[in-house]
Design a protein around this motif. Structure first.
Motif, short mmCIF file in Angstrom:
data_model
loop_
_atom_site.label_atom_id
_atom_site.label_comp_id
_atom_site.label_asym_id
_atom_site.label_seq_id
_atom_site.Cartn_x
_atom_site.Cartn_y
_atom_site.Cartn_z
N TRP A 1 0.89 -1.18 0.07
CA TRP A 1 -0.09 -0.06 0.26
C TRP A 1 0.92 1.26 0.09
O TRP A 1 1.96 1.32 0.75
CB TRP A 1 -0.96 0.02 1.15
CG TRP A 1 -1.61 -1.33 1.31
CD1 TRP A 1 -1.41 -2.31 2.23
CD2 TRP A 1 -2.59 -1.85 0.31
NE1 TRP A 1 -2.25 -3.41 2.08
CE2 TRP A 1 -2.97 -3.32 0.86
CE3 TRP A 1 -3.13 -1.50 -0.81
CZ2 TRP A 1 -3.86 -4.24 0.34
CZ3 TRP A 1 -3.99 -2.38 -1.42
CH2 TRP A 1 -4.36 -3.47 -0.90
N ASP B 1 -3.48 5.08 -1.36
CA ASP B 1 -4.42 4.37 -0.46
C ASP B 1 -4.53 5.30 1.12
O ASP B 1 -3.66 5.84 1.14
CB ASP B 1 -3.94 3.15 -0.03
CG ASP B 1 -3.59 2.16 -1.32
OD1 ASP B 1 -4.54 1.81 -1.77
OD2 ASP B 1 -2.37 1.99 -1.47
N LYS C 1 -5.44 1.47 5.50
CA LYS C 1 -5.74 0.47 4.63
C LYS C 1 -4.79 -0.75 5.00
O LYS C 1 -5.44 -2.02 5.02
CB LYS C 1 -5.48 0.71 2.95
CG LYS C 1 -6.14 -0.61 2.35
CD LYS C 1 -6.15 0.15 0.75
CE LYS C 1 -6.86 -1.07 -0.18
NZ LYS C 1 -7.53 -0.52 -1.49
N ASN D 1 -9.56 -7.53 2.62
CA ASN D 1 -9.94 -7.39 3.83
C ASN D 1 -9.69 -8.24 4.84
O ASN D 1 -9.90 -9.55 4.66
CB ASN D 1 -11.32 -7.16 4.08
CG ASN D 1 -11.81 -5.49 3.42
OD1 ASN D 1 -12.49 -5.56 2.37
ND2 ASN D 1 -11.09 -4.44 3.65
N THR E 1 -14.94 -6.68 1.41
CA THR E 1 -15.64 -5.59 0.49
C THR E 1 -14.79 -5.71 -0.76
O THR E 1 -13.75 -6.41 -0.90
CB THR E 1 -15.55 -4.27 0.98
OG1 THR E 1 -14.28 -3.79 1.16
CG2 THR E 1 -15.95 -3.97 2.30
N ASP E 2 -15.11 -4.90 -1.82
CA ASP E 2 -14.45 -5.12 -2.88
C ASP E 2 -12.98 -4.25 -2.99
O ASP E 2 -12.68 -3.79 -4.05
CB ASP E 2 -15.36 -4.64 -4.18
CG ASP E 2 -15.90 -3.33 -4.15
OD1 ASP E 2 -15.55 -2.61 -3.37
OD2 ASP E 2 -16.39 -2.82 -5.00
N GLU E 3 -12.56 -3.93 -1.90
CA GLU E 3 -11.26 -2.99 -2.14
C GLU E 3 -9.96 -4.16 -2.15
O GLU E 3 -8.89 -3.47 -2.07
CB GLU E 3 -11.20 -2.05 -1.02
CG GLU E 3 -11.18 -2.71 0.62
CD GLU E 3 -10.86 -1.75 1.62
OE1 GLU E 3 -10.39 -0.55 1.17
OE2 GLU E 3 -11.07 -1.90 2.62
N GLU F 1 -8.04 -4.62 -9.64
CA GLU F 1 -8.54 -4.01 -8.50
C GLU F 1 -9.83 -4.50 -8.30
O GLU F 1 -10.67 -5.01 -9.08
CB GLU F 1 -8.30 -2.60 -8.73
CG GLU F 1 -6.84 -2.33 -8.72
CD GLU F 1 -6.49 -0.83 -8.20
OE1 GLU F 1 -6.58 -0.49 -7.16
OE2 GLU F 1 -6.23 0.17 -9.36
N LYS F 2 -10.66 -3.98 -7.20
CA LYS F 2 -11.99 -4.17 -6.95
C LYS F 2 -12.30 -5.87 -7.03
O LYS F 2 -13.23 -6.44 -7.25
CB LYS F 2 -13.01 -3.65 -7.81
CG LYS F 2 -13.02 -2.03 -7.92
CD LYS F 2 -14.19 -1.27 -8.60
CE LYS F 2 -14.06 0.32 -8.23
NZ LYS F 2 -14.34 0.70 -6.88
N THR G 1 -12.91 -8.93 -4.20
CA THR G 1 -13.60 -8.99 -2.85
C THR G 1 -12.68 -10.25 -2.02
O THR G 1 -12.05 -9.87 -1.08
CB THR G 1 -14.92 -9.65 -2.73
OG1 THR G 1 -15.56 -8.57 -3.25
CG2 THR G 1 -15.35 -9.71 -1.36
#
Length: 310
Positions: free
Chosen positions: A104, A108, A112, A135, A143-145, A162-163, A165
């Motif tokens: 990161w 970010d 994060k 996560n 989540t979708d980060e 990216e995005k 889960t």
């Protein structure tokens, strides 16, 4: 394919009864006949000498959560791992890690890293280490980060997808022209066109979708020497063998629901699992939850590659 053509194996007890919180990443080292796997939640590295069997189990306490491990070209004493805050070198003897690449940066938010961790990964034929971050459920529900990363031998880091889960299985076809990747909550194992020279991927499409009939979501996977993909189905107590055309041709039934990842050792498939998430609803699943299973499937796995450290 008719249901009668699906080959089935039934496993009734574990190879190693152990209570992993989240067993993952079975990895076979043929030169020493050792199998290792991790417990992400309890921060453990487990190692078994397969010539001696389950009684040879050695467990190392880790100083970080590790989701994926790889061997390093030219090194016998260290592993490269996907850890809590990034890629790290892990000392096999002490279990201590040294971060070599934080994942990161200024793009970010400052917190994060605290709410993320690596989950699964694999090394390609060029010695690049692909690993997915998600996560950390200890901190935040997924989540979708999430992000699928690629670490090149020169330690240059790439954010490839990216995005995401819950990033899980990663692998490549024998001709090195296709990459497979699982994002578990979607129910999909995706396939991409893959350029082995550059590591670039393109043309994302669905290779296999686990629907309600499969009873769970795809988790980690392993590819065999014939080009078939063996995927754990978390929540369904099974591993599916999927043909290069995306059809189910085999099924391993296991005595606990939360199956996480298969890995080959010769013609045997070792399978990790996690603690039962709903013990009151599925009490029969708790007896062997978190254990390591083994089944002889009669085919070897695809080659395992090493990270090419500069």
């Amino acid at each position: 394919m008719a249901d009668t053509e699906i080959k089935r194996w039934t496993v009734t007890e574990p190879y190693l009864k152990i209570d992993c919180g989240l067993g993952e990443a079975p990895f076979y080292e043929a030169n020493i006949n050792h199998l290792r796997f991790v417990d992400i939640i309890k921060q453990k590295l487990h190692v078994i000498d397969l010539s001696k069997g389950p009684s040879s189990l050695k467990t190392f306490d880790l100083d970080t959560a590790v989701g994926t491990t790889g061997n390093i070209e030219g090194s016998e004493d260290e592993l490269i791992v996907g850890a809590k805050y990034g890629y790290a070198i892990l000392d096999r003897k002490t279990g201590k890690h040294k971060l070599i690449k934080e994942i990161w940066d200024d793009r970010d938010d400052p917190d994060k890293g605290k709410r993320m961790r690596f989950n699964d990964g694999a090394i390609d034929t060029a010695g690049r280490y692909w690993a997915g971050a998600m996560n950390d459920p200890k901190v935040k529900a997924p989540t979708d980060e999430g992000v699928l990363f690629r670490l090149d031998p020169d330690l240059k880091l790439h954010r490839v997808i990216e995005k995401v889960t819950i990033p899980n299985g990663i692998g490549w076809s024998a001709d090195d022209k296709t990459m497979f990747f699982t994002d578990s909550p979607t129910g999909n194992i995706f396939k991409f066109d893959y350029d082995a020279a550059t590591g670039d991927i393109s043309n994302r499409r669905v290779f296999f979708h686990a629907d309600e009939e499969n009873g769970g979501v795809p988790d980690g996977f392993a590819l065999d020497a014939d080009g078939y993909l063996w995927t754990a189905v978390f929540g369904a107590g099974k591993v599916l063998r999927i043909s290069p055309e995306g059809k189910i041709v085999g099924e391993i039934l296991l005595p606990t629901r939360c199956i996480t990842c298969p890995g080959f050792a010769g013609e045997d498939l070792f399978i990790t699992s996690a603690e039962e998430e709903e013990p009151k609803k599925y009490p029969e699943s708790t007896k062997y939850a978190g254990s390591l299973f083994k089944v002889h499937v009669g085919v070897e796995g695809s080659p395992i590659h090493k990270f090419r450290r500069p």
